[in-house]
Write a protein that holds these residues in place. Structure first.
Motif, PDB file in Angstrom:
ATOM      1  N   VAL A  26       0.862  -1.182   0.000  1.00 26.85           N
ATOM      2  CA  VAL A  26       0.000   0.000   0.000  1.00 26.85           C
ATOM      3  C   VAL A  26       0.898   1.232   0.000  1.00 26.85           C
ATOM      4  CG1 VAL A  26      -1.810   1.259   1.217  1.00 26.85           C
ATOM      5  CG2 VAL A  26      -1.783  -1.243   1.270  1.00 26.85           C
ATOM      6  N   THR A  27       0.636   2.144  -0.921  1.00 28.93           N
ATOM      7  CA  THR A  27       1.504   3.306  -1.087  1.00 28.93           C
ATOM      8  C   THR A  27       0.790   4.588  -0.684  1.00 28.93           C
ATOM      9  OG1 THR A  27       2.656   2.240  -2.925  1.00 28.93           O
ATOM     10  CG2 THR A  27       2.893   4.625  -2.730  1.00 28.93           C
ATOM     11  N   ALA A  28       1.496   5.401   0.082  1.00 31.72           N
ATOM     12  CA  ALA A  28       1.027   6.748   0.425  1.00 31.72           C
ATOM     13  C   ALA A  28       2.054   7.745  -0.118  1.00 31.72           C
ATOM     14  CB  ALA A  28       0.865   6.892   1.930  1.00 31.72           C
ATOM     15  N   ASN A  29       1.577   8.791  -0.743  1.00 30.76           N
ATOM     16  CA  ASN A  29       2.474   9.790  -1.332  1.00 30.76           C
ATOM     17  C   ASN A  29       2.618  11.001  -0.422  1.00 30.76           C
ATOM     18  OD1 ASN A  29       3.010   8.345  -3.711  1.00 30.76           O
ATOM     19  ND2 ASN A  29       1.113   9.075  -4.656  1.00 30.76           N
ATOM     20  N   LEU A  30       3.842  11.481  -0.339  1.00 33.91           N
ATOM     21  CA  LEU A  30       4.159  12.671   0.454  1.00 33.91           C
ATOM     22  C   LEU A  30       4.826  13.693  -0.471  1.00 33.91           C
ATOM     23  CD1 LEU A  30       4.545  14.221   3.143  1.00 33.91           C
ATOM     24  CD2 LEU A  30       6.716  12.974   3.419  1.00 33.91           C
ATOM     25  N   LYS A  31       4.198  14.831  -0.578  1.00 36.48           N
ATOM     26  CA  LYS A  31       4.730  15.873  -1.465  1.00 36.48           C
ATOM     27  C   LYS A  31       5.503  16.913  -0.650  1.00 36.48           C
ATOM     28  CE  LYS A  31       3.314  19.086  -5.112  1.00 36.48           C
ATOM     29  NZ  LYS A  31       2.171  19.639  -5.862  1.00 36.48           N
ATOM     30  N   THR A  68       7.856  14.463  -5.023  1.00 40.85           N
ATOM     31  CA  THR A  68       6.876  13.526  -4.453  1.00 40.85           C
ATOM     32  C   THR A  68       7.608  12.292  -3.960  1.00 40.85           C
ATOM     33  OG1 THR A  68       5.092  14.307  -5.900  1.00 40.85           O
ATOM     34  CG2 THR A  68       4.822  12.132  -4.896  1.00 40.85           C
ATOM     35  N   VAL A  69       7.444  11.996  -2.680  1.00 41.17           N
ATOM     36  CA  VAL A  69       8.068  10.833  -2.059  1.00 41.17           C
ATOM     37  C   VAL A  69       7.010   9.740  -1.919  1.00 41.17           C
ATOM     38  CG1 VAL A  69       9.248   9.959  -0.028  1.00 41.17           C
ATOM     39  CG2 VAL A  69       9.699  12.293  -0.831  1.00 41.17           C
ATOM     40  N   SER A  70       7.325   8.555  -2.413  1.00 39.09           N
ATOM     41  CA  SER A  70       6.408   7.411  -2.303  1.00 39.09           C
ATOM     42  C   SER A  70       6.818   6.565  -1.100  1.00 39.09           C
ATOM     43  CB  SER A  70       6.443   6.553  -3.567  1.00 39.09           C
ATOM     44  OG  SER A  70       5.961   7.287  -4.685  1.00 39.09           O
ATOM     45  N   VAL A  71       5.882   6.422  -0.176  1.00 39.84           N
ATOM     46  CA  VAL A  71       6.113   5.606   1.025  1.00 39.84           C
ATOM     47  C   VAL A  71       5.297   4.332   0.864  1.00 39.84           C
ATOM     48  CG1 VAL A  71       5.991   5.511   3.527  1.00 39.84           C
ATOM     49  CG2 VAL A  71       6.432   7.698   2.379  1.00 39.84           C
ATOM     50  N   MET A  72       5.981   3.203   0.721  1.00 38.29           N
ATOM     51  CA  MET A  72       5.320   1.929   0.422  1.00 38.29           C
ATOM     52  C   MET A  72       5.315   1.031   1.651  1.00 38.29           C
ATOM     53  SD  MET A  72       7.006   1.445  -3.347  1.00 38.29           S
ATOM     54  CE  MET A  72       8.464   2.381  -2.880  1.00 38.29           C
ATOM     55  N   LEU A  73       4.130   0.765   2.144  1.00 38.89           N
ATOM     56  CA  LEU A  73       3.945  -0.121   3.293  1.00 38.89           C
ATOM     57  C   LEU A  73       3.902  -1.563   2.801  1.00 38.89           C
ATOM     58  CD1 LEU A  73       3.222  -0.708   6.279  1.00 38.89           C
ATOM     59  CD2 LEU A  73       0.825  -0.268   5.667  1.00 38.89           C
ATOM     60  N   GLN A  74       4.715  -2.418   3.397  1.00 39.57           N
ATOM     61  CA  GLN A  74       4.774  -3.819   2.992  1.00 39.57           C
ATOM     62  C   GLN A  74       3.570  -4.587   3.547  1.00 39.57           C
ATOM     63  OE1 GLN A  74       7.304  -4.599   0.770  1.00 39.57           O
ATOM     64  NE2 GLN A  74       7.464  -2.368   0.986  1.00 39.57           N
ATOM     65  N   PRO A  75       3.146  -5.670   2.884  1.00 37.15           N
ATOM     66  CA  PRO A  75       1.980  -6.439   3.342  1.00 37.15           C
ATOM     67  C   PRO A  75       2.169  -6.964   4.766  1.00 37.15           C
ATOM     68  CG  PRO A  75       2.628  -7.097   1.128  1.00 37.15           C
ATOM     69  CD  PRO A  75       3.718  -6.215   1.632  1.00 37.15           C
ATOM     70  N   PHE A  76       1.076  -6.996   5.510  1.00 36.10           N
ATOM     71  CA  PHE A  76       1.115  -7.514   6.878  1.00 36.10           C
ATOM     72  C   PHE A  76      -0.298  -7.882   7.291  1.00 36.10           C
ATOM     73  CE2 PHE A  76      -0.180  -3.196   7.422  1.00 36.10           C
ATOM     74  CZ  PHE A  76      -0.873  -3.128   8.620  1.00 36.10           C
ATOM     75  N   ASP A  77      -0.396  -8.586   8.432  1.00 40.20           N
ATOM     76  CA  ASP A  77      -1.695  -8.991   8.968  1.00 40.20           C
ATOM     77  C   ASP A  77      -2.280  -7.830   9.759  1.00 40.20           C
ATOM     78  OD1 ASP A  77      -1.484 -11.530   7.878  1.00 40.20           O
ATOM     79  OD2 ASP A  77      -0.421 -12.306   9.639  1.00 40.20           O
ATOM     80  N   TYR A  78      -3.320  -7.257   9.228  1.00 37.13           N
ATOM     81  CA  TYR A  78      -3.905  -6.062   9.840  1.00 37.13           C
ATOM     82  C   TYR A  78      -4.796  -6.435  11.020  1.00 37.13           C
ATOM     83  CZ  TYR A  78      -6.931  -1.985  10.356  1.00 37.13           C
ATOM     84  OH  TYR A  78      -7.629  -0.919  10.853  1.00 37.13           O
ATOM     85  N   ASP A  79      -4.582  -5.742  12.132  1.00 28.18           N
ATOM     86  CA  ASP A  79      -5.410  -5.905  13.321  1.00 28.18           C
ATOM     87  C   ASP A  79      -6.054  -4.559  13.635  1.00 28.18           C
ATOM     88  OD1 ASP A  79      -6.635  -6.443  15.693  1.00 28.18           O
ATOM     89  OD2 ASP A  79      -4.832  -7.053  16.771  1.00 28.18           O
ATOM     90  N   PRO A  80      -7.363  -4.430  13.434  1.00 25.34           N
ATOM     91  CA  PRO A  80      -8.014  -3.123  13.659  1.00 25.34           C
ATOM     92  C   PRO A  80      -7.931  -2.642  15.093  1.00 25.34           C
ATOM     93  CG  PRO A  80      -9.646  -4.854  13.328  1.00 25.34           C
ATOM     94  CD  PRO A  80      -8.323  -5.459  13.004  1.00 25.34           C
TER      95      PRO A  80
END
Length: 235
Positions: A26-31, A68-80
């Protein structure tokens, strides 16, 4: 000397939001925008370097330019129920005129020369995904159930039509049976009437003495007439 205020303008300014599901990157962009008239060097750091991939994680921004900096979160087991404690920090420093060795610039920089901004990582599941995540795998099965229902409906309609046809045939047979019963009843009544008339006639003949003596009387009268005519002829 007070700490310098961040010269770069960050977008978003405070939170890096990552929208699930988190089964893939999942990618979030930071400008980062440099509104000044001087070149600015930047670095992006995180408290969880193994969980993120940052591209670019450092660089140079010319006056009035942006990166623009792309911050890419690696897959993981999400716990809400687990709150994210990951944070990012953007450090920046003004580049002196004529400087070319950026690594040396960072190495020789004093703490008071550094500017920084901190961002919090936020993990969120879209509301529609939260509703769909549980039955997502059941969509295909619901489709198959719908197909099964449509098949069942067709079979049900066929059975209903067959039932109506059978009911119509049964009704026809019952009507024919009723007519046969009525005809048989009429015949029995007629036979009973004929037999009763015959019995009554026979009873009347057997009970009337005159009817029984009528032949004898006729014979006597005939004999008298014959005797009268013979006597008259002889004389």
């Amino acid at each position: 000397m007070s700490k310098l205020e961040q010269i770069l303008i960050l977008d978003p300014p405070g939170d890096l939001r990552f929208r699930g599901p988190f089964t893939d990157v999942v990618t979030a962009n930071l400008k980062l925008r440099n509104p000044s008239d001087r070149r600015v060097c930047f670095k992006v750091k995180t408290t969880a370097p193994r969980r993120y991939c940052v591209r670019p994680n450092s660089g140079l921004i010319d006056p009035g330019a942006s990166v623009t900096v792309s911050v890419m979160l690696q897959p993981f087991d999400y716990d809400p129920n687990e709150k994210s404690k990951h944070k990012f920090m953007v450090q920046s420093i003004l580049v002196p005129a004529g400087a070319s060795d950026l690594e040396a610039l960072w190495k020789d920089a004093k703490p008071d020369d550094l500017m920084d901004s901190k961002l919090r990582c936020v993990f969120e599941m879209p509301s529609d995904l939260e509703k769909v995540s549980e039955p997502e795998s059941s969509k295909a099965s619901s489709g198959s159930r719908a197909a099964g229902l449509s098949t069942d409906d067709a079979e049900t309609r066929r059975l209903l039509e067959e039932s109506k046809r059978l009911q119509a045939e049964v009704g026809k047979l019952l009507e024919e049976n009723r007519q046969l019963k009525d005809e048989g009843l009429r015949m029995r009544k007629a036979n009973q009437f004929d037999s009763s008339v015959s019995r009554s006639s026979a009873a009347m003949l057997s009970k009337d003495p005159a009817s029984r003596s009528l032949p004898s009387l006729l014979v006597v009268i005939a004999a008298l007439f014959i005797g009268f005519f013979l006597g008259k002829f002889v004389l």
